[in-house]
Design a protein around this motif. Structure first.
Motif, PDB file in Angstrom:
ATOM      1  N   GLU A1205       0.831  -1.196   0.000  1.00 10.69           N
ATOM      2  CA  GLU A1205       0.000   0.000   0.000  1.00 10.69           C
ATOM      3  C   GLU A1205       0.877   1.263   0.000  1.00 10.69           C
ATOM      4  N   ARG A1206       1.943   1.231   0.846  1.00 11.04           N
ATOM      5  CA  ARG A1206       2.792   2.421   0.941  1.00 11.04           C
ATOM      6  C   ARG A1206       3.552   2.674  -0.349  1.00 11.04           C
ATOM      7  N   VAL A1207       4.024   1.591  -0.981  1.00 10.21           N
ATOM      8  CA  VAL A1207       4.754   1.773  -2.235  1.00 10.21           C
ATOM      9  C   VAL A1207       3.798   2.292  -3.316  1.00 10.21           C
ATOM     10  N   LYS A1208       2.580   1.723  -3.358  1.00  7.59           N
ATOM     11  CA  LYS A1208       1.586   2.179  -4.334  1.00  7.59           C
ATOM     12  C   LYS A1208       1.367   3.685  -4.171  1.00  7.59           C
ATOM     13  N   GLU A1209       1.214   4.088  -2.895  1.00  9.28           N
ATOM     14  CA  GLU A1209       0.876   5.489  -2.627  1.00  9.28           C
ATOM     15  C   GLU A1209       1.931   6.416  -3.242  1.00  9.28           C
ATOM     16  N   TYR A1210       3.221   6.031  -3.106  1.00 11.41           N
ATOM     17  CA  TYR A1210       4.261   6.905  -3.640  1.00 11.41           C
ATOM     18  C   TYR A1210       4.530   6.673  -5.113  1.00 11.41           C
ATOM     19  N   SER A1211       3.970   5.593  -5.704  1.00  5.92           N
ATOM     20  CA  SER A1211       4.220   5.460  -7.140  1.00  5.92           C
ATOM     21  C   SER A1211       3.055   6.061  -7.910  1.00  5.92           C
ATOM     22  N   GLU A1212       2.156   6.728  -7.194  1.00  6.43           N
ATOM     23  CA  GLU A1212       1.042   7.349  -7.913  1.00  6.43           C
ATOM     24  C   GLU A1212       0.950   8.835  -7.595  1.00  6.43           C
ATOM     25  N   THR A1213       2.077   9.436  -7.143  1.00  2.64           N
ATOM     26  CA  THR A1213       2.008  10.876  -6.887  1.00  2.64           C
ATOM     27  C   THR A1213       2.018  11.621  -8.222  1.00  2.64           C
ATOM     28  N   LYS A1214       1.647  12.890  -8.163  1.00  2.00           N
ATOM     29  CA  LYS A1214       1.509  13.691  -9.380  1.00  2.00           C
ATOM     30  C   LYS A1214       2.863  13.833 -10.065  1.00  2.00           C
ATOM     31  N   THR A1215       2.897  13.735 -11.404  1.00  2.00           N
ATOM     32  CA  THR A1215       4.188  13.841 -12.100  1.00  2.00           C
ATOM     33  C   THR A1215       4.321  15.199 -12.788  1.00  2.00           C
ATOM     34  N   GLU A1216       5.591  15.511 -13.155  1.00  2.00           N
ATOM     35  CA  GLU A1216       5.818  16.777 -13.858  1.00  2.00           C
ATOM     36  C   GLU A1216       5.594  16.560 -15.358  1.00  2.00           C
ATOM     37  N   ALA A1217       5.826  17.600 -16.141  1.00  2.00           N
ATOM     38  CA  ALA A1217       5.610  17.493 -17.587  1.00  2.00           C
ATOM     39  C   ALA A1217       6.510  16.418 -18.183  1.00  2.00           C
ATOM     40  N   PRO A1218       6.159  15.908 -19.377  1.00  2.00           N
ATOM     41  CA  PRO A1218       6.971  14.828 -19.981  1.00  2.00           C
ATOM     42  C   PRO A1218       8.383  15.304 -20.284  1.00  2.00           C
ATOM     43  N   TRP A1219       9.350  14.366 -20.277  1.00  2.00           N
ATOM     44  CA  TRP A1219      10.744  14.724 -20.524  1.00  2.00           C
ATOM     45  C   TRP A1219      10.974  15.126 -21.977  1.00  2.00           C
ATOM     46  N   GLU A1220      10.278  14.439 -22.863  1.00  2.00           N
ATOM     47  CA  GLU A1220      10.451  14.792 -24.271  1.00  2.00           C
ATOM     48  C   GLU A1220       9.089  14.824 -24.935  1.00  2.00           C
ATOM     49  N   VAL A1221       8.825  15.849 -25.722  1.00  2.00           N
ATOM     50  CA  VAL A1221       7.561  15.906 -26.468  1.00  2.00           C
ATOM     51  C   VAL A1221       7.951  15.739 -27.936  1.00  2.00           C
ATOM     52  N   GLU A1222       7.589  14.608 -28.521  1.00  2.00           N
ATOM     53  CA  GLU A1222       8.108  14.257 -29.849  1.00  2.00           C
ATOM     54  C   GLU A1222       7.824  15.340 -30.890  1.00  2.00           C
ATOM     55  N   ASP A1223       6.529  15.770 -31.005  1.00  2.00           N
ATOM     56  CA  ASP A1223       6.193  16.669 -32.117  1.00  2.00           C
ATOM     57  C   ASP A1223       6.649  18.102 -31.871  1.00  2.00           C
ATOM     58  N   LYS A1224       7.142  18.413 -30.655  1.00  2.00           N
ATOM     59  CA  LYS A1224       7.563  19.786 -30.373  1.00  2.00           C
ATOM     60  C   LYS A1224       9.066  19.864 -30.160  1.00  2.00           C
ATOM     61  N   LYS A1225       9.811  18.825 -30.591  1.00  2.00           N
ATOM     62  CA  LYS A1225      11.246  18.817 -30.315  1.00  2.00           C
ATOM     63  C   LYS A1225      11.910  20.041 -30.954  1.00  2.00           C
ATOM     64  N   PRO A1226      12.705  20.814 -30.192  1.00  2.00           N
ATOM     65  CA  PRO A1226      13.391  21.964 -30.804  1.00  2.00           C
ATOM     66  C   PRO A1226      14.536  21.456 -31.698  1.00  2.00           C
ATOM     67  N   PRO A1227      14.982  22.261 -32.668  1.00  2.00           N
ATOM     68  CA  PRO A1227      16.110  21.809 -33.517  1.00  2.00           C
ATOM     69  C   PRO A1227      17.342  21.541 -32.662  1.00  2.00           C
ATOM     70  N   PRO A1228      18.177  20.584 -33.053  1.00  2.00           N
ATOM     71  CA  PRO A1228      19.289  20.150 -32.200  1.00  2.00           C
ATOM     72  C   PRO A1228      20.255  21.288 -31.862  1.00  2.00           C
ATOM     73  N   GLU A1229      20.426  22.278 -32.797  1.00  2.00           N
ATOM     74  CA  GLU A1229      21.427  23.310 -32.486  1.00  2.00           C
ATOM     75  C   GLU A1229      20.821  24.472 -31.679  1.00  2.00           C
ATOM     76  N   TRP A1230      19.513  24.418 -31.405  1.00  2.00           N
ATOM     77  CA  TRP A1230      18.856  25.471 -30.601  1.00  2.00           C
ATOM     78  C   TRP A1230      19.451  25.490 -29.198  1.00  2.00           C
ATOM     79  N   PRO A1231      19.613  26.571 -28.488  1.00  2.00           N
ATOM     80  CA  PRO A1231      19.413  27.951 -28.940  1.00  2.00           C
ATOM     81  C   PRO A1231      20.687  28.490 -29.597  1.00  2.00           C
ATOM     82  N   MET A1232      20.519  29.122 -30.750  1.00  2.00           N
ATOM     83  CA  MET A1232      21.692  29.640 -31.457  1.00  2.00           C
ATOM     84  C   MET A1232      22.162  30.967 -30.845  1.00  2.00           C
TER      85      MET A1232
END
Length: 1475
Positions: A1205-1232
């Motif tokens: 129960e305790r492990v479940k409780e902490y594996s369901e806390t609110k998460t932050e934004a995704p690490w990578e958003v595929e369709d919004k990936k900035p160009p690799p050399e950004w920021p110029m």
């Protein structure tokens, strides 16, 4: 009809039994009572009645005697018996009074005496009536009357004896009812029932617990052990003269800790051993009775009363065995508990006085382990210890009886058992090896998790999470592989354990039947042998366990012994003769180390102020330690006169209220206290802390800023009002103007301490002109000493030192500002962590001796959080909020679950195992039980052949089928337990993976509000439970459940009437079980809650032992520790008793099953075959064990499933934004370009808090250098956190090179920005890994970065070069070097945007220059944001942003701002940078 016993027998044996008993016991008893005085009991009505009845009984007996004398010519027995009985009654009456005077409330000796009298008197009672009715009249009228009078008196005495006297005078608060419980209540543990009922009605709390018995308290136990240990040490230190002469080498004879333990606790433990011996003997009575019962069923002409007697006797022996067994356990467990108390106490006392060298040889974690793990091992061993002699005894007795039944064929069965021993031993060995390996992986994983959670903010800023996640999962994978191996072994050993009795029976019977034609396997042979084999099974399996437990305990014994034998600090190394003087001092940290300080000569005149200066690592702090007596003195003399107050470099703060930290055990005096707060500039801070000076400070002072901690430490010193003050760089952690205030009001010539002897270690040059004397140290020697003026004239090292820094320091001449002290006065933010429950066990390896004695004292989190706007709290409390503030606890208390565990959790676990697999497991267990019942039914059929004389023809077939069924059972159980293990491991893997993934994706705010210990606990304790404890519990539970089920089935099928009894027994069973589970669960929780304070207090003590010693608070801390241990034992003791209470109740039910199985067998004897009776009764004899275990396992299961129960409780806390958003990936050399824009940007820390930044709009062009300044809490740090999206916008947006940062993935954003954080965080691992965890860069690039960050020389001088191992938190690098490592990281990443959060004062000025110059050269074309504390670093920046209360106050070039004469001008003027 029952037979009648002859009169002679009645008069002799039956009358003398009780007399012999009482006369034999009373001398010992009287002796014991003499020793033990509990106060006396007032004469009560009960007591008067007892005494009166005693006299009457004596008179009755003597009436008999005189009547006999009067009659004359009677046989001698008529004289002797009344005489003896009369004397005995007098003795009993004497005992009643003697016990009262000795404060005994209820007497076991007399209880047994009256019980014997009653039992012996029932026979004549019946026979006298029988005689009278057969003869139609009473012949001997007087004796008839006196006897019935005697009988009624005995009954009255017996009944009165069951009641308790009032407790003796003088008792304590909420005493344990055990002390006042009656004899009956004590042997059945009835006195515990009140607690069980209370625990069932509502969850128990600490206040419901009984106070500890005095004999179990630390006050009694610890001295008892320490006295014995001191004797041992004395013996070891004075070896025999002869030995010394013979051996030229001095033989170090180690004192034996074992002997000390035995002497201290042996005698009490032996009582338990006595009980064990009795119990072992009684165990063998029941098989004999079973044999008689089967013979009784066979013989058709025996009267029924004999059968009933046998059934009752079986019940009584079983009952007696239960009571004795549990008393033995009680003694063993209490001994175990006492040993633990004593060992913890001894270790604590030792830890306060060991030398530094000894302390360095073992880390805090290891010492805490001695306390938690090793003390625990002793405790576990004491419960097993009796098995060492009892197991061989039981085995020998069992073999003796078996030999009598089966003759030599027994040897075949024994051979099988002996062959199984190495098999079991092998499995145990392997399992141990795997466990060790498993522990290593687990430790590595927890250590890594600990670092990750401590540095989680840095990981997020650098976008390094995935690399570390891989590392954790790699370790976890190894862990699971080991677990899987353990599971294979476990399945094998389960098979061996279940099939052992069957294999033994099979070989024995097969050999028995085939050896000789005449050998016939009949019921009594088969079932009595089986019940004996069952007795054998337990000791045989226990022996390997006991031995392995012994081995473990012996390792622990060695460790504790070594620790207790460590050298202690010499209390006389510092004498008390003169004021502070050192003559020719030469000091080292350990006997074998090189000296750190050479020929030190110092004399500090009383009442003067001496400043000690010098570079980092030149031995300034060591000098202070030498004066405190913490270092080994090689030669010379040190004296310090009067009491000492000590302020260490890293402030040591206890987990207590702020006021307690300052008072430190002194009495509270309001006026003095307030003046102390004033002098230490703490008054403004108290207004900000949520509870004023009653605020609870977290462990290591985590919710205070570094400056506040240091000032609290100073306040403690000032309040203690000592004669000599040793101040180890107390001003480095506070801001310039605060340090000025403190110097003027506290340390300086006009401060509160004037007239005291003060030694001040300092880096700040501005104060030097005001001190009496200056001492310059170089490399552990005094290079020069004298007043400021003298030293300048000499033009030596000191003058050089000054010239370098005079420039830097002009700006520090900052006048103390009279409004609230800015930079760290306000720093307590609501966020702060309130108290961290479990100090990370393996926290630190004892540190470099030099300038940082424990720099992880600052959790990397503490600063980052406290920097945040504290002002917004202050301002938001404007007029509308002036209501009194209630204590706000930011950290929600960890919810200790109460009440029953929800069914949902079980479902969760089943889901994790896999629903289909779960069904399969249950099915396999069912099949296995079926096979086991089949085997035994087949056996009973086989024995019935003997009755019909058809034995010879089908021996082959009988043996064959028997074997087949047995083997089937073994294989099924193996498959079942294996499948179960696989399911459990699958579940463990899944649960851990989810927890880990979630924790890496959790937003920073979660980590700011949750103590790390709580998260670590999920990863260590709870995952451990899911990995190891839960599977074995489930296994045991299923096993015992099916055994109990099959027992009931067998008995019901052989005697159907038994079904009637099942219902009431089951009701009682469930009742007891519910009461027990509810109570024991809460007791366990209370026990574990009260356990962590012992350890955290301990590790706190070790870190601060020099402070504790300096202030002379040694004994107070020992007392605190003792109180914490007693608090813990207070909940542990009822826990032990609850198990005994349960055991007695459940085994009583089991004994009833035996009774009824026997009785019904007797009633239905005509229709039953002996085989069936043997089967059902031998099953009944086994059932108590499994019933008992089943309740234990149910409760274990409930305790352990909570982890899911305790492990479940902490594996369901609110998460932050995704690490990578595929369709919004900035160009690799950004920021110029590196253009940064803020549009109407606002942000807050967490929901429901005020905004920290309000409507910020600004544009920064690529390549600009921006300085950010403002008072503490103006929102400077928040700017950086927003760029990295550690804080998500509350309104508006930020764009970098036309990309809105809120739309792209977090890693895409964070990997393109670089930050040099305020606190350098390093992870343990190679230096290379710390710079480049993803291995993206080549070695040349790494070396280049090191060169630019001025670490090249340091690293290339190391043997390991780039593979230099950094210890946890980078302990083996100095703070400055760590800061440079962070710079090297930034150089490696070299992104277009750099954020520099300038370190306040942890850095010496040289390092600061290095960093500034590197940034100017290496990052010219990048956009740089600097959060500045020293204005001179940003005077040449393109623009300066001044923040005030979360808004932009001014934003322009430095020169323009100065000419505007606004806020910035004021700051520059303070720093002496503007006129």
């Amino acid at each position: 009809i029952w037979p009648d016993l002859p009169e002679c027998f009645q008069l002799s044996v039956l009358s003398w039994v009780q007399c012999i008993y009482l006369w034999a016991v009373s001398p010992i008893y009287i002796f014991c009572l003499k020793k033990n005085k509990k106060g006396y009991i007032m004469m009560s009505l009960l007591n008067r009645f007892k005494t009166a009845f005693g006299f009457l009984l004596w008179i009755v007996c003597w009436i008999d005697l005189f009547y006999t004398l009067h009659e004359g010519n009677q046989p001698p027995i008529y004289y002797v018996t009344p005489l003896v009985l009369g004397m005995t009654m007098l003795l009993a009456t004497f005992l009643i009074q003697f016990e009262r005077l000795r404060g005994v409330q209820s007497s076991g000796v007399l209880f047994i005496f009256w019980l014997l009298c009653l039992l012996c008197a029932t026979v004549p009672f019946r026979s006298k009536i029988l005689q009278a009715s057969s003869q139609g009249e009473v012949t001997d009228k007087l004796r008839f009357t006196t006897f019935y009078f005697y009988f009624s008196m005995v009954v009255c005495e017996f009944i009165l004896c069951c009641f308790n006297e009032k407790p003796p005078l003088f008792s304590n608060v909420n005493p344990c009812p055990e002390a006042t419980a009656g004899f009956l209540s004590r042997i059945t543990f009835w006195w515990f029932t009140s607690m069980a009922v209370k625990g069932y009605k509502m969850p128990l709390e600490a206040k419901d617990l009984w106070s500890l018995n005095k004999r179990d308290s630390s006050k009694v136990m610890v001295p008892r052990l320490l006295n014995e240990w001191e004797k041992e040490e004395a013996k070891a230190n004075s070896p025999e003269e002869v030995e010394v002469l013979l051996s030229s080498k001095k033989v170090a004879h180690q004192p034996s800790f074992l002997r000390a333990l035995v002497k201290a606790f042996g005698p009490y433990f032996l009582i338990g051993s006595g009980y064990k011996l009795l119990q072992d003997i009684i165990t063998f009575v029941n098989p004999q009775l079973l044999k008689m019962l089967i013979l009784f069923i066979k013989a058709k002409d025996v009267p029924n009363w004999w059968g009933y007697t046998l059934a009752c006797l079986m019940f009584f022996t079983a009952l007696l065995q239960t009571l004795i067994l549990h008393h033995q356990f009680q003694y063993c467990f209490v001994t175990g508990m006492n040993v633990r108390t004593a060992v913890i106490g001894a270790i604590y006392r030792k830890a306060l006085v060991i030398t530094n060298a000894a302390k360095r040889s073992s880390t805090v974690g290891e010492i805490v382990n001695l306390m938690s793990v090793d003390a625990q091992r002793f405790m576990d061993l004491t419960t097993f210890l009796n098995m060492l002699w009892s197991a061989p005894l039981q085995i020998m007795l069992a073999l003796y009886f078996l030999w009598q039944i089966l003759g030599p064929s027994v040897l075949a069965g024994v051979a099988v058992m002996i062959m199984l021993i190495p098999f079991n031993a092998f499995i145990a060995m392997k399992t141990r090896a795997y466990q060790v390996e498993q522990m290593q992986h687990k430790d590595a994983r927890i250590k890594l998790m600990n670092e990750i959670l401590n540095g989680i903010k840095v990981l997020k800023l650098y976008a390094w999470e995935s690399s570390f996640k891989e590392k954790v999962l790699a370790i976890r994978q190894k862990e699971l592989i080991v677990l899987r191996k353990t599971a294979y072994l476990g399945a094998l050993s389960t098979m061996a354990w279940t099939s052992a009795p069957f294999l033994v029976a099979l070989t024995t019977f097969a050999v028995y039947v085939t050896v000789d034609e005449k050998n016939i396997l009949d019921a009594e042979t088969a079932f009595v042998s089986i019940s004996l084999f069952n007795i054998l099974r337990f000791p045989l399996n226990m022996l390997p366990q006991v031995i392995s437990s012994l081995v473990q305990a012996s390792v622990s014994l060695k460790r504790v012994q070594n620790f207790l034998s460590h050298d202690e600090l010499d209390p006389d190394s510092v004498n008390r003769k003169f004021a502070v003087t050192v003559v020719n001092g030469k000091f080292t940290w350990g006997k074998d180390d090189a000296p750190v300080l050479h020929n030190i000569n110092v004399m500090v005149p009383q009442g003067s102020l001496l400043a000690v200066v010098g570079h980092v690592g030149c031995g300034k702090s060591s000098l202070i330690s030498a004066l405190l007596g913490d270092m080994e003195k090689v030669e010379g003399e040190v004296s310090v006169r009067g009491s000492v107050a000590y302020v260490p470099q890293q402030a040591w703060i206890q987990n207590a209220t702020l006021r307690d930290n300052i008072l430190f055990g002194n009495l509270y005096n309001e006026q003095k206290y307030n003046s102390v707060l004033e002098a230490c500039a703490l008054t403004p801070d108290l207004q900000v802390l949520p509870g004023g000076d009653m605020t609870e400070i977290g462990e290591k002072g985590i919710n205070l800023s570094g400056g506040q901690r240091q000032r609290v430490s100073l306040a403690r010193a000032l309040y203690s009002d000592a004669d000599v003050y040793l101040l180890d760089d107390p001003l480095s952690a506070v801001d310039a103007h605060v340090s000025k205030h403190i110097f003027d009001n506290l340390i300086g010539p006009e401060g509160a301490l004037k007239g005291k002897t003060r030694i001040l270690v300092t880096h700040g040059i501005s104060f030097l002109p005001q001190v009496d004397n200056i001492m310059v140290m170089v490399d552990g020697r005094v290079s020069e000493m004298g007043s400021y003026q003298d030293l300048l004239k000499q033009n030596g090292a000191f003058a050089e030192f000054l010239r370098n820094y005079a420039l830097e320091d002009i700006m520090e001449e900052d006048e103390a500002n009279d409004e609230l002290f800015p930079d760290d006065a306000l720093s307590n933010h609501t966020d702060m962590v309130d108290s961290e429950p479990m100090i990370n066990e393996a926290k630190r390896s004892f540190i470099r001796q030099m300038s940082i004695m424990s720099s992880d004292g600052e959790n990397p989190r503490s600063r980052s959080v406290r920097r945040h706007g504290c002002s917004q709290r202050k301002h938001s409390e404007s007029q509308d909020k002036k209501k009194p503030r209630e204590m706000e606890k930011l950290i929600q208390a960890e919810t200790a679950e109460t009440g029953q565990v929800k069914g949902k959790v079980y479902l969760e676990y089943v889901k994790a195992v896999g629903p289909l697999l779960s069904v399969v497991i249950c099915f396999l267990y069912g099949c296995q039980s079926a096979a086991s019942i089949g085997t035994n039914i087949w056996l009973s059929e086989w024995t019935n052949d003997a009755v019909t004389n058809r034995t010879a023809e089908n021996v082959q077939m009988r043996v064959g089928v028997y074997a087949a069924l047995g083997f089937a059972q073994g294989i099924l159980i193996m498959i079942a337990s294996f499948t179960l293990a696989m399911g459990n491991i699958g579940a463990a893997k899944k649960l851990h993976f989810n927890l880990l993934t979630n924790k890496f994706h959790t937003p920073q705010s979660f980590f700011d509000t949750t103590p790390i210990g709580r998260i670590i606990n999920r990863f260590s304790k709870d995952i451990y439970v899911i990995d190891e404890a839960l599977p074995s519990t489930v296994l045991m539970f299923l096993g015992t459940f099916f055994v109990s089920l099959s027992t009931i089935l067998v008995i019901v099928s052989s005697t159907p009437i038994f079904a009637v009894v099942i219902v009431p027994l089951a009701v009682i069973y469930v009742f007891v079980q519910r009461f027990y589970v509810a109570t024991s669960r809460q007791l366990k929780r209370l026990e574990s809650v009260s356990r962590s304070p012992i350890y955290s207090h301990f590790s706190e003590t070790i870190t601060g032992c020099s402070v504790i010693r300096a202030y002379g608070r040694h004994s107070a801390f020992v007392l605190m520790s003792d109180i914490k241990v007693d608090e813990n034992q207070k909940s542990y003791y009822p826990g032990i008793v609850s198990n005994r209470w349960l055991g007695v109740r459940i085994e009583f039910i089991g004994n009833c099953i035996v009774l009824f199985a026997g009785l019904f067998a007797v009633t239905g004897k005509d229709s039953l075959s002996p085989g069936l009776v043997g089967l059902s009764v031998s099953y009944a004899l086994q059932v108590t064990m499994s019933l008992n275990w089943m309740v234990r396992m149910t409760s274990e299961l409930e305790n352990n499933i909570v982890a899911v129960e305790r492990v479940k409780e902490y594996s369901e806390t609110k998460t932050e934004a995704p690490w990578e958003v595929e369709d919004k990936k900035p160009p690799p050399e950004w920021p110029m370009q590196g253009n940064v824009e803020f549009n109407d940007y606002s942000v807050r820390y967490r929901e429901g808090l005020d905004l920290v930044l309000k409507d910020i709009t600004l544009r920064v062009k690529g390549g600009e250098k921006i300085g950010i300044v403002g008072r503490t809490g103006a929102g400077k740090s928040s700017m950086t956190l927003c760029l990295f999206r550690l804080l998500e916008a509350a309104g508006g947006e930020i764009t970098i090179d036309n990309v809105k940062i809120s739309e792209i993935g977090l890693h895409d954003l964070r990997s393109k920005l670089t930050i040099i954080p305020q606190e350098p965080v390093l992870f343990s691992g190679t230096l290379r890994m710390n710079l480049d965890p993803f291995e993206k860069y080549s070695d040349e690039e790494v070396w280049k970065a090191l060169e630019h960050s001025h670490l090249h020389k340091f690293v290339s001088n190391q043997a390991a070069k780039l593979d230099l191992e950094c210890s946890e938190g980078g302990e083996n690098l100095s703070v400055g070097q760590r800061q440079l490592v962070c710079l090297a990281r930034a150089l490696l990443r070299k992104t277009r945007i750099l954020i520099l959060d300038e370190a306040t004062a942890a850095i010496d000025l040289e390092t600061d220059d290095l960093i500034q110059s590197t940034i100017r050269t290496q990052f010219e074309d990048c956009t740089v944001f600097t959060i500045a504390h020293r204005l001179n670093t940003i005077m040449d920046y393109t623009r300066v942003l001044v923040l005030d209360k979360g808004r932009i106050a001014e934003f322009d070039t430095p020169t323009n701002l100065i000419s505007k004469r606004g806020i910035f001008y004021g700051m520059a003027k303070d720093a002496g940078l503007a006129q």
